[in-house]
Design a protein around this motif. Structure first.
Motif, PDB file in Angstrom:
ATOM      1  N   ALA A 245       3.848 -24.065  -0.962  1.00 65.79           N
ATOM      2  CA  ALA A 245       3.998 -23.918  -2.479  1.00 65.79           C
ATOM      3  C   ALA A 245       5.382 -23.524  -2.888  1.00 65.79           C
ATOM      4  O   ALA A 245       6.201 -23.830  -3.831  1.00 65.79           O
ATOM      5  N   ALA A 246       6.048 -22.456  -2.063  1.00 63.25           N
ATOM      6  CA  ALA A 246       7.119 -22.012  -2.305  1.00 63.25           C
ATOM      7  C   ALA A 246       8.406 -22.410  -1.337  1.00 63.25           C
ATOM      8  O   ALA A 246       9.393 -22.073  -1.478  1.00 63.25           O
ATOM      9  N   GLY A 247       7.863 -23.817  -0.813  1.00 61.14           N
ATOM     10  CA  GLY A 247       8.851 -24.339   0.143  1.00 61.14           C
ATOM     11  C   GLY A 247       9.071 -23.710   1.331  1.00 61.14           C
ATOM     12  O   GLY A 247       9.925 -23.857   2.301  1.00 61.14           O
TER      13      GLY A 247
ATOM     14  N   PRO B  76      12.720 -26.354   3.732  1.00 60.20           N
ATOM     15  CA  PRO B  76      13.407 -26.297   2.724  1.00 60.20           C
ATOM     16  C   PRO B  76      14.085 -24.975   2.498  1.00 60.20           C
ATOM     17  O   PRO B  76      15.388 -25.214   2.039  1.00 60.20           O
ATOM     18  N   VAL B  77      13.569 -23.818   2.619  1.00 60.36           N
ATOM     19  CA  VAL B  77      14.500 -22.875   2.267  1.00 60.36           C
ATOM     20  C   VAL B  77      15.458 -22.248   3.421  1.00 60.36           C
ATOM     21  O   VAL B  77      16.369 -22.039   2.909  1.00 60.36           O
TER      22      VAL B  77
ATOM     23  N   ALA C  47      14.468 -17.221  -7.108  1.00 63.14           N
ATOM     24  CA  ALA C  47      12.971 -17.298  -6.839  1.00 63.14           C
ATOM     25  C   ALA C  47      12.615 -17.103  -5.423  1.00 63.14           C
ATOM     26  O   ALA C  47      11.738 -16.366  -5.019  1.00 63.14           O
ATOM     27  N   VAL C  48      13.315 -17.620  -4.661  1.00 64.35           N
ATOM     28  CA  VAL C  48      13.133 -17.508  -3.043  1.00 64.35           C
ATOM     29  C   VAL C  48      13.206 -15.909  -2.838  1.00 64.35           C
ATOM     30  O   VAL C  48      12.472 -15.127  -2.155  1.00 64.35           O
ATOM     31  N   ARG C  49      14.391 -15.221  -3.182  1.00 61.15           N
ATOM     32  CA  ARG C  49      14.864 -13.805  -3.245  1.00 61.15           C
ATOM     33  C   ARG C  49      13.755 -13.109  -3.640  1.00 61.15           C
ATOM     34  O   ARG C  49      13.089 -12.168  -2.855  1.00 61.15           O
TER      35      ARG C  49
END
Length: 414
Positions: A83-85, A45-46, A59-61
């Protein structure tokens, strides 16, 4: 230039046999490399979001930066975290030039890179990693050159926007000479975005947005000019946060059609998503101009619209000068000016009365509409308006008194 980046990213992808993407320091997609094969499992997904939306979330950054990528000088391995994609592990190649990080090359690992030696602790890196890092350094040099060119244009834009009448023609001529051929012959718009964080002195250049010709950090708005610090829709005078922090960003945008401000809106919305906007910025757009020498006027309009967008949530987060109504006049008043008659109403103790009065005046004095919008009984409304009259000495049956109160309440938001 985009083709150069794609070619270099393709080189890295081919050398390591893994899908590669290039992002700038703010995690905006610059290029992604071609990769042979139909294995959809190499996506997560990321990466999908990065390619399709050309950016990653804050959030990803934050998650990736937690691994120290902004300080790294060599390749790093990032483990997967469903959990973080992040379903696939990654190898991050920092893109640096003369000690400054300008971006990152990301390599997706389906497991075949797990034993690849990245170097460190006396162990030399795999030759393929060395080759990839050399290519990343070439990318860094290109991004640095782009940043220098952008900085020069930004300096010329700032000089023009802050110029006085005497030096304006010369400043316009200097900017015209530095812009791409034909760029200054189109309709132009100025965008003001505040606040804009300039504390990171080695920040990467602004992204290559469609129509974005130049951008510059400008002096911050005066204290109290960028917003009230209140929750959206709160009463004027209820907040305590000071005005803009950092600076205000000025962006010059080329329009596709005369007066068509869609590219300016697109640029403003994109810039508001930057980490340097802090997640609480607002943007203003001045009226379109045909001549560079007219841009200082467009800058003042954009600043006024940005202030209005901060003050009045319904106008923002991006507001046009021609759509901010009475704020076109109010933003021209000296900062901090207010009528003594209204001052008692602006105290925190009377915040609910101020909100009621503003709603009543926004509804053109229609009691039923006002009561409905506030979710109160009409008798409660009349009681509160009576208290407003006692506090201020104004008669809300008089048009002049209503006008004074309405303008004072709106001005307090600024």
């Amino acid at each position: 230039m985009p083709g150069d980046y794609e070619q270099l990213v393709d080189e890295i992808s081919a050398a390591l046999g893994a899908p590669a993407t290039l992002e700038d320091r703010d995690f905006r997609l610059i290029a992604f490399g071609a990769h042979e094969g139909d294995d959809d499992s190499m996506m997560d997904p990321v990466r999908t979001r990065s390619i399709l939306q050309r950016r990653s979330t804050a959030a990803v950054r934050a998650w990736f930066e937690g691994f120290g990528i902004a300080r790294a000088t060599s390749a790093l391995r990032i483990p997967p975290d469903p959990a973080a994609g992040v379903f696939k592990g990654r190898i991050c190649l920092p893109v640096r030039h003369r000690g400054i990080v300008h971006g990152y090359v990301w390599l997706l690992d389906d497991g075949h890179l797990s034993n690849l030696e990245l170097g460190g602790r006396g162990t030399p890196p795999d030759p393929r990693i060395e080759q990839a890092m050399e290519t990343a350094a070439r990318i860094g040099a290109l991004l640095a050159a782009e940043a220098r060119a952008g900085a020069e244009l930004g300096d010329l834009l700032r000089e023009l926007l802050l110029s006085g009448t005497a030096e304006r023609s010369a400043a316009a001529a200097a900017l015209r000479g530095a812009l791409r051929p034909g760029a200054a012959e189109a309709s132009l718009a100025v965008v003001a975005l505040t606040p804009w964080d300039t504390s990171d002195t080695d920040a990467a250049p602004l992204p290559g947005l469609p129509g974005l010709l130049a951008a510059s950090a400008m002096p911050a708005l005066p204290a109290g000019a960028a917003g009230t610090g209140e929750r959206p829709g709160g009463p004027p005078g209820a907040g305590s946060r000071p005005g803009a922090t950092g600076h205000t960003l000025a962006a010059l945008v080329r329009l596709r059609t005369a007066g068509g401000l869609a590219p300016a809106h697109s640029a403003a919305e994109h810039l508001l998503r930057s980490p340097r906007a802090g997640g609480r910025g607002a943007a203003g757009i001045g009226a379109a101009r045909e001549e560079l020498a007219d841009l200082p006027g467009a800058w003042r309009e954009a600043l006024a619209a940005a202030r209005a967008a901060h003050a009045e949530p319904r106008l923002g987060p991006v507001a046009q000068w021609d759509a901010i109504g009475a704020y076109r006049l109010l933003t021209g008043l000296p900062a901090g000016s207010s009528d003594e008659t209204i001052r008692p109403l602006l105290s925190p103790a009377h915040a609910e009365l101020a909100r009621t009065a503003e709603a009543f005046l926004d509804c053109a004095g229609q009691a039923s509409r006002t009561a409905q919008s506030l979710g109160i009984h009409r008798q409660t409304l009349y009681y509160r308006l009576g208290r407003v009259e006692k506090l201020t000495g104004l008669d809300l049956d008089e048009g002049a008194d209503r006008l004074l109160l309405h303008m004072a309440l709106k001005s307090a938001r600024l």
